[in-house]
Design a protein around this motif. Structure first.
Motif, PDB file in Angstrom:
ATOM      1  N   MET A 133      19.624 119.325 -96.601  1.00 25.93           N
ATOM      2  CA  MET A 133      18.363 119.914 -96.187  1.00 25.93           C
ATOM      3  C   MET A 133      17.571 118.947 -95.315  1.00 25.93           C
ATOM      4  SD  MET A 133      16.566 122.631 -96.467  1.00 25.93           S
ATOM      5  CE  MET A 133      14.949 123.256 -96.394  1.00 25.93           C
ATOM      6  N   LYS A 134      17.571 117.665 -95.670  1.00 25.94           N
ATOM      7  CA  LYS A 134      16.812 116.692 -94.892  1.00 25.94           C
ATOM      8  C   LYS A 134      17.371 116.544 -93.486  1.00 25.94           C
ATOM      9  CE  LYS A 134      14.778 113.728 -98.360  1.00 25.94           C
ATOM     10  NZ  LYS A 134      14.616 112.366 -98.805  1.00 25.94           N
ATOM     11  N   LEU A 135      18.691 116.594 -93.367  1.00 28.51           N
ATOM     12  CA  LEU A 135      19.314 116.461 -92.050  1.00 28.51           C
ATOM     13  C   LEU A 135      18.905 117.619 -91.141  1.00 28.51           C
ATOM     14  CD1 LEU A 135      21.261 114.926 -90.215  1.00 28.51           C
ATOM     15  CD2 LEU A 135      23.108 116.286 -91.173  1.00 28.51           C
ATOM     16  N   TRP A 136      18.918 118.821 -91.692  1.00 29.73           N
ATOM     17  CA  TRP A 136      18.530 119.996 -90.921  1.00 29.73           C
ATOM     18  C   TRP A 136      17.074 119.908 -90.490  1.00 29.73           C
ATOM     19  CZ3 TRP A 136      14.955 123.930 -91.927  1.00 29.73           C
ATOM     20  CH2 TRP A 136      15.025 125.021 -91.081  1.00 29.73           C
ATOM     21  N   LEU A 137      16.205 119.488 -91.400  1.00 32.52           N
ATOM     22  CA  LEU A 137      14.780 119.367 -91.092  1.00 32.52           C
ATOM     23  C   LEU A 137      14.541 118.294 -90.032  1.00 32.52           C
ATOM     24  CD1 LEU A 137      11.963 120.407 -91.774  1.00 32.52           C
ATOM     25  CD2 LEU A 137      11.824 118.651 -93.538  1.00 32.52           C
ATOM     26  N   GLY A 138      15.255 117.191 -90.137  1.00 36.24           N
ATOM     27  CA  GLY A 138      15.111 116.120 -89.155  1.00 36.24           C
ATOM     28  C   GLY A 138      15.593 116.544 -87.782  1.00 36.24           C
ATOM     29  N   ASN A 139      16.722 117.268 -87.729  1.00 32.99           N
ATOM     30  CA  ASN A 139      17.238 117.765 -86.450  1.00 32.99           C
ATOM     31  C   ASN A 139      16.274 118.765 -85.818  1.00 32.99           C
ATOM     32  OD1 ASN A 139      19.532 116.207 -86.605  1.00 32.99           O
ATOM     33  ND2 ASN A 139      20.801 117.850 -87.434  1.00 32.99           N
ATOM     34  N   THR A 140      15.708 119.615 -86.644  1.00 29.42           N
ATOM     35  CA  THR A 140      14.757 120.613 -86.139  1.00 29.42           C
ATOM     36  C   THR A 140      13.516 119.930 -85.591  1.00 29.42           C
ATOM     37  OG1 THR A 140      15.553 122.186 -87.782  1.00 29.42           O
ATOM     38  CG2 THR A 140      13.458 122.678 -86.732  1.00 29.42           C
ATOM     39  N   ARG A 141      13.002 118.951 -86.311  1.00 28.72           N
ATOM     40  CA  ARG A 141      11.811 118.220 -85.863  1.00 28.72           C
ATOM     41  C   ARG A 141      12.103 117.485 -84.557  1.00 28.72           C
ATOM     42  NH1 ARG A 141       9.744 115.130 -90.476  1.00 28.72           N
ATOM     43  NH2 ARG A 141       8.850 117.130 -91.016  1.00 28.72           N
ATOM     44  N   GLU A 142      13.264 116.877 -84.464  1.00 31.03           N
ATOM     45  CA  GLU A 142      13.655 116.155 -83.244  1.00 31.03           C
ATOM     46  C   GLU A 142      13.787 117.110 -82.056  1.00 31.03           C
ATOM     47  OE1 GLU A 142      17.483 113.645 -81.636  1.00 31.03           O
ATOM     48  OE2 GLU A 142      17.005 113.552 -83.781  1.00 31.03           O
ATOM     49  N   TYR A 143      14.348 118.284 -82.322  1.00 31.88           N
ATOM     50  CA  TYR A 143      14.499 119.289 -81.267  1.00 31.88           C
ATOM     51  C   TYR A 143      13.137 119.706 -80.713  1.00 31.88           C
ATOM     52  CZ  TYR A 143      15.244 123.816 -79.082  1.00 31.88           C
ATOM     53  OH  TYR A 143      15.220 124.871 -78.216  1.00 31.88           O
ATOM     54  N   PHE A 144      12.210 120.041 -81.600  1.00 32.44           N
ATOM     55  CA  PHE A 144      10.892 120.494 -81.140  1.00 32.44           C
ATOM     56  C   PHE A 144      10.095 119.359 -80.495  1.00 32.44           C
ATOM     57  CE2 PHE A 144      11.660 124.186 -83.928  1.00 32.44           C
ATOM     58  CZ  PHE A 144      11.419 125.174 -82.994  1.00 32.44           C
ATOM     59  N   ALA A 145      10.290 118.142 -80.935  1.00 37.47           N
ATOM     60  CA  ALA A 145       9.643 117.000 -80.288  1.00 37.47           C
ATOM     61  C   ALA A 145      10.177 116.842 -78.870  1.00 37.47           C
ATOM     62  CB  ALA A 145       9.876 115.727 -81.094  1.00 37.47           C
ATOM     63  N   SER A 146      11.470 117.053 -78.699  1.00 44.83           N
ATOM     64  CA  SER A 146      12.077 116.971 -77.374  1.00 44.83           C
ATOM     65  C   SER A 146      11.574 118.096 -76.470  1.00 44.83           C
ATOM     66  CB  SER A 146      13.599 117.041 -77.506  1.00 44.83           C
ATOM     67  OG  SER A 146      14.210 117.087 -76.260  1.00 44.83           O
ATOM     68  N   VAL A 147      11.472 119.292 -77.017  1.00 49.75           N
ATOM     69  CA  VAL A 147      10.952 120.432 -76.249  1.00 49.75           C
ATOM     70  C   VAL A 147       9.521 120.156 -75.812  1.00 49.75           C
ATOM     71  CG1 VAL A 147      10.238 122.854 -76.421  1.00 49.75           C
ATOM     72  CG2 VAL A 147      12.469 122.152 -77.280  1.00 49.75           C
ATOM     73  N   TRP A 148       8.691 119.655 -76.711  1.00 47.88           N
ATOM     74  CA  TRP A 148       7.298 119.347 -76.386  1.00 47.88           C
ATOM     75  C   TRP A 148       7.218 118.286 -75.293  1.00 47.88           C
ATOM     76  CZ3 TRP A 148       2.995 121.782 -76.891  1.00 47.88           C
ATOM     77  CH2 TRP A 148       1.779 121.113 -76.709  1.00 47.88           C
ATOM     78  N   SER A 149       8.089 117.292 -75.377  1.00 50.93           N
ATOM     79  CA  SER A 149       8.125 116.229 -74.370  1.00 50.93           C
ATOM     80  C   SER A 149       8.480 116.792 -72.997  1.00 50.93           C
ATOM     81  CB  SER A 149       9.136 115.164 -74.789  1.00 50.93           C
ATOM     82  OG  SER A 149       9.314 114.217 -73.779  1.00 50.93           O
ATOM     83  N   GLU A 150       9.442 117.702 -72.958  1.00 50.86           N
ATOM     84  CA  GLU A 150       9.831 118.313 -71.683  1.00 50.86           C
ATOM     85  C   GLU A 150       8.729 119.214 -71.132  1.00 50.86           C
ATOM     86  OE1 GLU A 150      12.507 117.765 -69.718  1.00 50.86           O
ATOM     87  OE2 GLU A 150      13.013 116.175 -71.124  1.00 50.86           O
ATOM     88  N   LEU A 151       8.025 119.918 -72.005  1.00 54.34           N
ATOM     89  CA  LEU A 151       6.940 120.786 -71.542  1.00 54.34           C
ATOM     90  C   LEU A 151       5.801 119.989 -70.916  1.00 54.34           C
ATOM     91  CD1 LEU A 151       6.681 123.539 -74.296  1.00 54.34           C
ATOM     92  CD2 LEU A 151       7.247 123.856 -71.890  1.00 54.34           C
ATOM     93  N   LYS A 152       5.610 118.763 -71.360  1.00 56.09           N
ATOM     94  CA  LYS A 152       4.575 117.913 -70.764  1.00 56.09           C
ATOM     95  C   LYS A 152       4.913 117.546 -69.323  1.00 56.09           C
ATOM     96  CE  LYS A 152       3.000 115.708 -75.003  1.00 56.09           C
ATOM     97  NZ  LYS A 152       2.915 114.433 -75.732  1.00 56.09           N
ATOM     98  N   LYS A 153       6.193 117.581 -68.963  1.00 53.90           N
ATOM     99  CA  LYS A 153       6.634 117.208 -67.614  1.00 53.90           C
ATOM    100  C   LYS A 153       6.533 118.370 -66.623  1.00 53.90           C
ATOM    101  CE  LYS A 153      10.071 114.017 -69.460  1.00 53.90           C
ATOM    102  NZ  LYS A 153      11.519 113.751 -69.537  1.00 53.90           N
ATOM    103  N   VAL A 154       6.336 119.579 -67.124  1.00 58.15           N
ATOM    104  CA  VAL A 154       6.306 120.768 -66.272  1.00 58.15           C
ATOM    105  C   VAL A 154       5.049 120.755 -65.415  1.00 58.15           C
ATOM    106  CG1 VAL A 154       6.159 123.291 -66.256  1.00 58.15           C
ATOM    107  CG2 VAL A 154       7.656 122.141 -67.885  1.00 58.15           C
ATOM    108  N   HIS A 155       5.216 121.079 -64.124  1.00 63.35           N
ATOM    109  CA  HIS A 155       4.067 121.217 -63.226  1.00 63.35           C
ATOM    110  C   HIS A 155       3.597 122.661 -63.310  1.00 63.35           C
ATOM    111  CE1 HIS A 155       1.515 121.117 -59.711  1.00 63.35           C
ATOM    112  NE2 HIS A 155       2.182 122.149 -59.233  1.00 63.35           N
ATOM    113  N   TRP A 156       2.457 122.886 -63.940  1.00 59.91           N
ATOM    114  CA  TRP A 156       1.936 124.233 -64.097  1.00 59.91           C
ATOM    115  C   TRP A 156       1.097 124.585 -62.873  1.00 59.91           C
ATOM    116  CZ3 TRP A 156       4.112 126.771 -67.895  1.00 59.91           C
ATOM    117  CH2 TRP A 156       4.612 126.056 -68.972  1.00 59.91           C
TER     118      TRP A 156
END
Length: 67
Positions: A1-24
């Motif tokens: 369960m911890k591995l899944w939660l950690g992977n999910t958190r890492e995924y969304f952190a990566s998505v958030w990081s990429e969204l900050k780079k978008v030129h709106w």
């Protein structure tokens, strides 16, 4: 369960990081882009409609010729 939660958190952190780079786009750009899209959609719809009417006319004439 911890591995899944950690992977999910890492995924969304990566998505958030990429969204900050978008030129709106600002409001002016967004309005211009929307106008271009609407014009293009209307133009393609007109072309398809004309093609459909032409084929319909040809098929109707063909059916009358052989009927």
């Amino acid at each position: 369960m911890k591995l899944w939660l950690g992977n999910t958190r890492e995924y969304f952190a990566s998505v958030w990081s990429e969204l900050k780079k978008v030129h709106w786009p600002d409001r002016r750009q967004l309005t211009a882009y929307t106008g271009v899209v609407l014009f293009t959609v209307a133009l393609v719809a007109l072309i398809i409609w004309l093609f459909d009417k032409g084929l319909s006319f040809l098929l109707t004439a063909l059916m009358k010729a052989f009927a």
